[in-house]
Design an enzyme around this catalytic site. Structure first.
Site, PDB file in Angstrom:
ATOM      1  N   HIS A 143       0.837  -1.151  -0.095  1.00 17.39           N
ATOM      2  CA  HIS A 143      -0.119  -0.011   0.076  1.00 17.39           C
ATOM      3  C   HIS A 143       0.936   1.429   0.058  1.00 17.39           C
ATOM      4  O   HIS A 143       0.728   2.096  -0.742  1.00 17.39           O
ATOM      5  CB  HIS A 143      -1.004  -0.099   1.062  1.00 17.39           C
ATOM      6  CG  HIS A 143      -1.818   1.029   1.325  1.00 17.39           C
ATOM      7  ND1 HIS A 143      -3.031   1.374   0.957  1.00 17.39           N
ATOM      8  CD2 HIS A 143      -1.324   2.240   1.991  1.00 17.39           C
ATOM      9  CE1 HIS A 143      -3.661   2.429   1.445  1.00 17.39           C
ATOM     10  NE2 HIS A 143      -2.466   3.311   1.786  1.00 17.39           N
ATOM     11  N   GLU A 144       2.014   1.378   1.042  1.00 18.44           N
ATOM     12  CA  GLU A 144       2.797   2.441   0.693  1.00 18.44           C
ATOM     13  C   GLU A 144       3.675   2.719  -0.392  1.00 18.44           C
ATOM     14  O   GLU A 144       4.006   3.719  -1.017  1.00 18.44           O
ATOM     15  CB  GLU A 144       3.614   2.224   2.160  1.00 18.44           C
ATOM     16  CG  GLU A 144       2.928   2.139   3.383  1.00 18.44           C
ATOM     17  CD  GLU A 144       1.765   3.413   3.764  1.00 18.44           C
ATOM     18  OE1 GLU A 144       2.050   4.488   3.035  1.00 18.44           O
ATOM     19  OE2 GLU A 144       1.043   3.096   4.547  1.00 18.44           O
ATOM     20  N   HIS A 147       1.634   4.355  -2.948  1.00 16.92           N
ATOM     21  CA  HIS A 147       1.857   5.888  -2.725  1.00 16.92           C
ATOM     22  C   HIS A 147       2.968   6.295  -3.611  1.00 16.92           C
ATOM     23  O   HIS A 147       2.869   7.323  -4.184  1.00 16.92           O
ATOM     24  CB  HIS A 147       1.983   6.093  -1.306  1.00 16.92           C
ATOM     25  CG  HIS A 147       0.627   6.117  -0.539  1.00 16.92           C
ATOM     26  ND1 HIS A 147      -0.751   6.522  -1.157  1.00 16.92           N
ATOM     27  CD2 HIS A 147       0.141   5.552   0.331  1.00 16.92           C
ATOM     28  CE1 HIS A 147      -1.547   6.491  -0.199  1.00 16.92           C
ATOM     29  NE2 HIS A 147      -1.298   5.689   0.529  1.00 16.92           N
TER      30      HIS A 147
END
EC number: 3.4.24.-
Length: 287
Positions: A143-144, A147
């Protein structure tokens, strides 16, 4: 949540300092505060400047504020696995290897920051490593990483730059209108600058709803990116793990990923992350 609030707080502090400098420059150059192309240009220059300064120091600020320790050389199996997993995901996502850091906190949390894909940071809390299994941590890291791959911090900076510009511009236009007819027709005097500062704070808070809306949308995108990297079931499992955990009440928000439970419409306007239920539902509907 942590990376967004850190960016906004830093940006607001810089904006206030920039505003003071801007007022001095206006007084020296004699720019008409009642509205001109020159005023708008100066607002854009200082507005975007403040946002990009925030972006430039974001990684340093994140490390300093959390007390994170950057893993230069893994010291144990957990750090070795963490470092290797981030390295593999970076290769799969097609981005340079970010710095990897761990910081002490009982809250399950993780964030990514940095001025560009080439100068990024992924940090996780000890609470996250202790409360989640390997698959769930892998999903959070993905998820990071999404980003970073999506360039979210740069996009956020551009949005913040536009907001800063118009906050500074309209604060001065309205302050001039308020002061018109008095002794400060050209916007001079301490009263005028006091009104400008007050309006900038009010407009800044209201305009933050735009930033928060963008932040909520990018969380859905990062969830989808995690699903592409490691599979949606792992990301759903990570969100459900957070859902089962104890709710953290800091400014009405949860430090990691989102908020447990539903909030009022007004409160949601200032949320940087969608409720966990909405994020899980979006992943479940994804093919």
């Amino acid at each position: 949540m942590k990376r967004v609030l850190l960016f906004l707080a830093t940006n607001m502090a810089i904006l206030l300092v920039v505003s003071v400098v801007f007022n001095i420059v206006m007084a020296v150059t004699g720019i008409d505060a009642q509205g001109s192309v020159g005023l708008l240009v100066f607002c854009a220059l200082f507005g975007f400047g403040g946002a990009f300064v925030s972006l430039w120091i974001s990684r340093w600020m994140a490390i300093r504020s959390t007390g994170a320790r950057v893993i230069e050389k893994p010291q144990n199996q957990s750090e070795e696995w963490l470092f290797r997993t981030v390295q593999q995901q970076a290769q799969k996502a097609g981005v340079p290897m970010p710095q990897v850091a761990v910081y002490q906190s009982p809250e399950p949390n993780a964030f990514a920051t940095g001025r560009s894909k080439n100068a990024s940071l992924v940090a996780v809390s000890t609470g996250l490593l202790q409360s989640m299994n390997a698959d769930e941590v892998e999903a959070v890291l993905a998820h990071e990483m999404s980003h970073i791959a999506n360039g979210d911090m740069v996009t956020l900076t551009l949005i913040q730059g536009v907001i800063n510009t118009f906050v500074m511009f309209f604060a001065r236009i309205i302050a001039s209108a308020i002061m018109r007819g008095g002794d400060n027709q050209r916007g001079g005097g301490f009263a005028y600058y006091g009104v400008v500062m007050l309006l900038e704070i009010v407009f800044g808070v209201l305009a933050s709803t735009i930033v928060m809306w963008f932040s909520r949308q990018r969380e859905f995108r990062a969830d989808a990116g995690s699903a592409d990297l490691v599979g949606k079931q792992k990301m759903i499992a990570a969100l459900r793990r957070l859902q089962q955990g104890k709710e953290s009440e800091l400014d009405g928000t949860m430090l990691a990923f989102g908020i447990k439970g539903k909030r009022s419409t007004m409160s949601k306007l200032f949320m940087s992350h969608p409720p966990l239920e909405e994020r899980i539902h979006a992943l479940e509907q994804r093919r």
